[in-house]
Scaffold this active site. Structure first.
Site, PDB file in Angstrom:
ATOM      1  N   ASP A  22       0.843  -1.199   0.000  1.00  0.00           N
ATOM      2  CA  ASP A  22       0.000   0.000   0.000  1.00  0.00           C
ATOM      3  C   ASP A  22       0.878   1.247   0.000  1.00  0.00           C
ATOM      4  OD1 ASP A  22      -2.180  -1.670   0.195  1.00  0.00           O
ATOM      5  OD2 ASP A  22      -2.303  -1.499   2.385  1.00  0.00           O
TER       6      ASP A  22
HETATM    7  N1  URA Z   1      -1.247  -5.922   3.868  1.00  0.00           N
HETATM    8  C1  URA Z   1      -1.746  -4.672   3.855  1.00  0.00           C
HETATM    9  O1  URA Z   1      -2.781  -4.405   4.422  1.00  0.00           O
HETATM   10  N2  URA Z   1      -1.058  -3.737   3.185  1.00  0.00           N
HETATM   11  C2  URA Z   1       0.112  -3.979   2.560  1.00  0.00           C
HETATM   12  O2  URA Z   1       0.704  -3.066   2.002  1.00  0.00           O
HETATM   13  C3  URA Z   1       0.617  -5.287   2.587  1.00  0.00           C
HETATM   14  C4  URA Z   1      -0.089  -6.245   3.249  1.00  0.00           C
END
Ligand code: URA
Length: 239
Positions: A103
């Site tokens: 993310d």
């Molecule tokens: N899980 C999440 O919620 N975000 C990420 O970036 C990776 C795994």
């Protein structure tokens, strides 16, 4: 592969520049002067020289990045900065892409490569490649929460997550930190898992992916090539 791509990938210059070099008659294929940048060449079969010097062709690139916050795990975006924007032009010319997504606000280990087969194997749900995250949570976790995270919780779409591993680093109202290892990669999975136990992720960092560990000397935004050992490790665990 087209001659201009081969030359550009070998660091001779941009596509535009190599066109000029070819036009100038400086490039030969098996001793014969090349005339057209569109000529197809197989670097394993033909010897390509520039001003008489054989080029060193390299097909793949494997980069480990410590992804910083606020940057997208994408190859391009019209408005926002992507991890590719952080690469030096010499690395960009291989056209790497992120193998898997983090993310925008997640930091840590991101593999960038142009090796589609390796990326596919690493990301295939069938391979169950473990990924470990450092997770800071808004509030404390009960024994029951931990047991639920480990055995599986229901997230979006009524999906039950696969068994996971929780290692508690700190567990108090002031600071709750765990290492969470999961073997799948559903959308916002870690955040959704935290939500399922009525908690919230306030910091997320990926520490490892299969045998590949984030190099702790990499500052956010920095990256380096994988060592041969790291690459062999990834190939070994994924075949
Ligand atoms: N899980 C999440 O919620 N975000 C990420 O970036 C990776 C795994």
């Amino acid at each position: 592969m087209r001659l201009d791509k081969l030359l550009a990938n070998s660091g001779i210059g941009s596509r535009k520049e190599v066109k000029k070099i070819v036009k100038a008659g400086a490039v030969s294929i098996d001793g014969k002067q090349a005339k057209d940048v569109k000529t197809h060449v197989d670097p394993s079969e033909h010897e390509v020289t520039v001003y008489g010097e054989p080029i060193e062709y390299r097909e793949f690139i494997y980069l480990m990045m410590n992804k910083p916050q606020g940057v997208l795990s994408a190859t391009e975006d019209s408005r926002q900065k992507t991890v590719i924007d952080l690469l030096a032009p010499d690395d960009m010319r291989f056209e790497p892409f992120p193998a898997g997504r983090l993310d925008k606000d997640t930091v840590g280990l991101l593999l960038l490569t142009n090796d589609g087969q390796l990326a596919h194997r690493l990301l295939s749900p069938k391979k169950h490649v473990p990924k470990t995250y450092e997770v800071h949570l808004r509030s404390g976790l009960s024994e029951e929460d931990i047991a639920n995270l480990e055995s599986g919780v229901f997230i979006e779409g009524g999906y039950k997550t696969k068994p996971a591993k929780v290692e508690t680093i700190a567990n108090s109202e002031e600071h709750t930190e765990i290492r969470l290892t999961i073997t799948e990669g559903k959308y916002h999975q870690v955040k959704q898992m935290a939500k399922a136990v009525e908690n919230e992720v306030i910091f997320l960092k990926r520490l490892s992916m299969g045998s590949l560990l984030l190099d702790p000397s990499l500052e956010p935004g920095e990256y380096r090539e994988l060592t041969e050992e790291e690459l062999n490790g990834l190939n070994d665990t994924q075949t």
